[in-house]
Design a protein around this motif. Structure first.
Motif, PDB file in Angstrom:
ATOM      1  N   ASP A 270       0.819  -1.213   0.000  1.00 16.75           N
ATOM      2  CA  ASP A 270       0.000   0.000   0.000  1.00 16.75           C
ATOM      3  C   ASP A 270       0.852   1.261   0.000  1.00 16.75           C
TER       4      ASP A 270
ATOM      5  N   LYS B  98      -9.426  -1.033  -5.855  1.00 16.82           N
ATOM      6  CA  LYS B  98      -9.654  -0.051  -4.791  1.00 16.82           C
ATOM      7  C   LYS B  98      -9.232   1.369  -5.170  1.00 16.82           C
ATOM      8  N   ARG B  99      -8.906   1.614  -6.437  1.00 19.37           N
ATOM      9  CA  ARG B  99      -8.534   2.954  -6.900  1.00 19.37           C
ATOM     10  C   ARG B  99      -9.623   3.503  -7.794  1.00 19.37           C
TER      11      ARG B  99
ATOM     12  N   GLU C 170     -11.604  -0.941   1.783  1.00 16.74           N
ATOM     13  CA  GLU C 170     -12.143  -2.255   1.433  1.00 16.74           C
ATOM     14  C   GLU C 170     -13.654  -2.251   1.637  1.00 16.74           C
TER      15      GLU C 170
ATOM     16  N   ARG D 139     -20.656   3.092   1.777  1.00 15.51           N
ATOM     17  CA  ARG D 139     -19.740   2.398   2.680  1.00 15.51           C
ATOM     18  C   ARG D 139     -20.598   1.517   3.583  1.00 15.51           C
TER      19      ARG D 139
END
Length: 141
Positions: A18, A71-72, A105, A125
Motif C-alpha cells: 500500500d 480499490k482505486r 475495502e 460504505r
C-alpha cells in the motif's frame, strides 16, 4: 540511524504494497481539478454514503472517464484543443487531468452525474461486520 518509510512500522503488517500505491496516488493528484468530499445524511436504514464532487467546468460527458480498479477510483478528463475563436485572452485552458482516490475495502461506487460543471460520484460504505475470531493455542512438545 535508519529512517522508517511510511507504513513500515511493526504495527502495520501486510501494508507494504500500500505504501507504493499511496506514492503513486500522491504523484497523480496535482491539485487540479478542485474537489469536495461530503458525507450524505443517513435516511432510515440506508448505508453510510459519501459524495465526491469535482469542479470540471468546460468538460463534456464524453471527455470524462470514471473507473474503479483495485480499490482505486480514477477520474480522467481529456479535452481536445478547441479552435473555435480568435482569443484576445485565454484564461480557461484545455487541460487534461487525472485524479485518483484510494477507497477502503468494501466501498462501492453507486454512480456518477455531471450537472452544471460539477461531476458528482456517489459511494456507499457498508457497515463493517464485527467478526471475532477465536485463535486456538497449541502446546509445543
Amino acid at each position: 540511524m535508519s529512517r522508517l518509510k511510511p507504513l513500515a512500522t511493526p504495527l502495520l503488517l501486510g501494508f507494504e504494497s500500500d505504501a507504493s500505491v499511496l506514492a503513486q496516488i500522491a504523484r497523480a493528484n496535482d491539485g487540479y481539478p478542485p474537489y469536495d468530499i461530503a458525507r450524505l445524511r443517513k435516511t432510515g436504514s440506508d448505508l453510510d454514503r459519501l459524495r465526491i464532487t469535482l469542479a470540471v467546468a468546460g468538460f463534456s460527458e464524453s471527455e470524462l472517464d470514471v473507473s474503479l480498479q483495485a480499490k482505486r477510483l480514477t477520474v480522467r478528463g481529456r479535452q481536445a484543443e478547441r479552435a473555435d475563436g480568435d482569443f484576445l485572452f485565454r484564461g480557461i485552458a484545455a487541460r487534461q487531468f487525472q485524479r485518483v482516490f484510494l477507497l477502503a475495502e468494501g466501498m462501492d461506487v453507486l454512480g456518477a452525474t455531471l450537472k452544471n460543471g460539477l461531476l458528482s460520484i456517489d459511494l456507499v460504505r457498508p457497515e463493517p461486520a464485527q467478526v471475532v475470531k477465536k485463535i486456538n493455542i497449541s502446546t509445543a512438545q
